[in-house]
Design a protein around this motif. Structure first.
Motif, PDB file in Angstrom:
ATOM      1  N   LYS A 142       0.827  -1.203   0.000  1.00 54.94           N
ATOM      2  CA  LYS A 142       0.000   0.000   0.000  1.00 54.94           C
ATOM      3  C   LYS A 142       0.864   1.257   0.000  1.00 54.94           C
ATOM      4  O   LYS A 142       0.484   2.283  -0.574  1.00 54.94           O
ATOM      5  N   ARG A 143       2.036   1.208   0.639  1.00 53.59           N
ATOM      6  CA  ARG A 143       2.938   2.350   0.713  1.00 53.59           C
ATOM      7  C   ARG A 143       4.015   2.303  -0.370  1.00 53.59           C
ATOM      8  O   ARG A 143       5.057   2.924  -0.239  1.00 53.59           O
ATOM      9  N   ARG A 144       3.770   1.512  -1.420  1.00 57.09           N
ATOM     10  CA  ARG A 144       4.683   1.385  -2.562  1.00 57.09           C
ATOM     11  C   ARG A 144       6.056   0.870  -2.153  1.00 57.09           C
ATOM     12  O   ARG A 144       7.090   1.289  -2.706  1.00 57.09           O
ATOM     13  N   LEU A 145       6.086  -0.018  -1.161  1.00 56.82           N
ATOM     14  CA  LEU A 145       7.345  -0.629  -0.725  1.00 56.82           C
ATOM     15  C   LEU A 145       7.379  -2.111  -1.042  1.00 56.82           C
ATOM     16  O   LEU A 145       8.169  -2.863  -0.467  1.00 56.82           O
ATOM     17  N   GLY A 146       6.516  -2.536  -1.950  1.00 58.24           N
ATOM     18  CA  GLY A 146       6.443  -3.956  -2.295  1.00 58.24           C
ATOM     19  C   GLY A 146       7.725  -4.498  -2.898  1.00 58.24           C
ATOM     20  O   GLY A 146       7.971  -5.706  -2.858  1.00 58.24           O
ATOM     21  N   ALA A 147       8.562  -3.611  -3.440  1.00 57.91           N
ATOM     22  CA  ALA A 147       9.823  -4.063  -4.042  1.00 57.91           C
ATOM     23  C   ALA A 147      10.761  -4.667  -3.004  1.00 57.91           C
ATOM     24  O   ALA A 147      11.675  -5.419  -3.346  1.00 57.91           O
ATOM     25  N   TYR A 148      10.549  -4.335  -1.721  1.00 60.06           N
ATOM     26  CA  TYR A 148      11.422  -4.854  -0.667  1.00 60.06           C
ATOM     27  C   TYR A 148      10.902  -6.164  -0.076  1.00 60.06           C
ATOM     28  O   TYR A 148      11.498  -6.685   0.865  1.00 60.06           O
ATOM     29  N   GLN A 149       9.817  -6.690  -0.623  1.00 55.05           N
ATOM     30  CA  GLN A 149       9.214  -7.884  -0.043  1.00 55.05           C
ATOM     31  C   GLN A 149      10.169  -9.077  -0.072  1.00 55.05           C
ATOM     32  O   GLN A 149      10.316  -9.792   0.921  1.00 55.05           O
ATOM     33  N   GLU A 150      10.831  -9.295  -1.205  1.00 54.50           N
ATOM     34  CA  GLU A 150      11.742 -10.443  -1.314  1.00 54.50           C
ATOM     35  C   GLU A 150      12.915 -10.302  -0.353  1.00 54.50           C
ATOM     36  O   GLU A 150      13.356 -11.292   0.242  1.00 54.50           O
ATOM     37  N   THR A 151      13.426  -9.090  -0.203  1.00 50.82           N
ATOM     38  CA  THR A 151      14.546  -8.878   0.719  1.00 50.82           C
ATOM     39  C   THR A 151      14.137  -9.150   2.155  1.00 50.82           C
ATOM     40  O   THR A 151      14.852  -9.829   2.911  1.00 50.82           O
ATOM     41  N   ILE A 152      12.978  -8.617   2.550  1.00 52.65           N
ATOM     42  CA  ILE A 152      12.491  -8.854   3.912  1.00 52.65           C
ATOM     43  C   ILE A 152      12.219 -10.336   4.133  1.00 52.65           C
ATOM     44  O   ILE A 152      12.526 -10.882   5.200  1.00 52.65           O
ATOM     45  N   GLN A 153      11.655 -11.004   3.123  1.00 54.14           N
ATOM     46  CA  GLN A 153      11.398 -12.437   3.239  1.00 54.14           C
ATOM     47  C   GLN A 153      12.707 -13.202   3.420  1.00 54.14           C
ATOM     48  O   GLN A 153      12.783 -14.158   4.203  1.00 54.14           O
ATOM     49  N   ALA A 154      13.758 -12.778   2.714  1.00 54.36           N
ATOM     50  CA  ALA A 154      15.053 -13.445   2.853  1.00 54.36           C
ATOM     51  C   ALA A 154      15.624 -13.241   4.249  1.00 54.36           C
ATOM     52  O   ALA A 154      16.214 -14.161   4.831  1.00 54.36           O
ATOM     53  N   VAL A 155      15.461 -12.042   4.813  1.00 56.45           N
ATOM     54  CA  VAL A 155      15.909 -11.783   6.184  1.00 56.45           C
ATOM     55  C   VAL A 155      15.148 -12.677   7.166  1.00 56.45           C
ATOM     56  O   VAL A 155      15.730 -13.272   8.087  1.00 56.45           O
ATOM     57  N   ILE A 156      13.836 -12.789   6.978  1.00 56.85           N
ATOM     58  CA  ILE A 156      13.026 -13.641   7.853  1.00 56.85           C
ATOM     59  C   ILE A 156      13.457 -15.096   7.738  1.00 56.85           C
ATOM     60  O   ILE A 156      13.591 -15.799   8.749  1.00 56.85           O
TER      61      ILE A 156
END
Length: 271
Positions: A142-156
């Motif tokens: 919603k805040r146009r930060l979807g591009a960081y989803q894969e990076t955050i998923q990798a950190v998790i």
């Protein structure tokens, strides 16, 4: 003159009540309405608090309040599972999903903490199942930060792996001989092994210990490399190719790398 069976008349009322409850839960879990977003935020906060308890469990096990917290969290997880099941369109299909199966297993370990404490280190998988929920990613998109989803998923994924291995090492190898006498020692061994630092002050004994160390090194390096790739390479954009359907492309791509079709990817911020 026809007679009406009382059981037949009661059943539609019961089904109507259940249908209304399921509809309400679907709105709370999946709607974008302000009250639904507040509910989803509250669920996320509760889940993060539960994960914090799972991480701290080895340190507070044996305290007189441990079982009270454990059973209270079991009740919360059970209520949430039931609510999510009712909010799904098909409960049987929902039950076959891997994150749901893992959550049910975590609930079992909470209900039998004394018998299954040796498997308690798997509770941190709750963080992984949480990362598969749209509740986590919807605010980013919603805040146009979807591009960081894969990076955050990798950190998790990396964090989950660290704590799963730490819990396993602590459960299986805690002893004076191995040098692991506490949970922090197990965490220290896991991190130094994953990063191939290997100071040598803590080593797992026996052939099985060596095999575990090798597995941790190989998997840890793979996760670190994956995370580094996501951090330093340009993020891909979600733009399905109209010809072959390939979903992700480089931001400046002109042609689809799969079929060569000309793309028309809009610039960032354009409509």
């Amino acid at each position: 003159m026809t007679t009406t069976d009382p059981e037949t008349t009661d059943k539609p009322d019961e089904l109507g009540w259940l249908a209304r409850l399921r509809k309400r839960l679907r709105i709370l879990y999946h709607s974008q309405a302000p009250f639904a977003l507040r509910f989803q935020a509250a669920v996320l906060i509760v889940d993060l608090a539960i994960i914090a308890f799972f991480i701290a469990s080895p340190l507070i096990k044996g305290r007189e309040y441990f079982l009270w917290i454990d059973y209270s969290i079991a009740a919360v997880v059970f209520i949430e599972l039931v609510a999510r099941a009712l909010a799904s369109t098909s409960i049987t299909r929902w039950l076959r999903q891997l994150p749901v199966i893992i959550d049910i297993f975590i609930l079992i370990t909470l209900l039998a903490p004394t018998w299954l404490f040796n498997l308690g280190f798997l509770r941190i998988l709750r963080l992984w199942t949480l990362s598969k929920s749209t509740i986590v990613w919807r605010p980013l998109i919603k805040r146009r930060l979807g591009a960081y989803q894969e990076t955050i998923q990798a950190v998790i994924n990396l964090l989950v792996f660290v704590f799963v291995v730490t819990g396993f090492v602590y459960t299986a190898f805690v002893s004076e001989d191995s040098g692991i006498v506490g949970y922090v020692d197990a965490l220290y061994f896991t991190v130094t092994t994953m990063t191939t630092t290997g100071f040598g002050d803590i080593t797992l004994p026996g052939t099985f210990g060596k095999l575990v160390s090798i597995a941790v090194m190989l998997m840890g390096i793979s996760l670190f490399v994956r995370l580094a790739q996501l951090i330093f390479r340009p993020a891909k954009v979600h733009f399905p190719c109209p010809q072959c359907g390939l979903a992700k492309h480089e931001p400046d791509a002109v042609h689809c790398k799969a079929c060569g079709h000309i793309l028309n990817i809009p610039d960032e911020g354009s409509i």
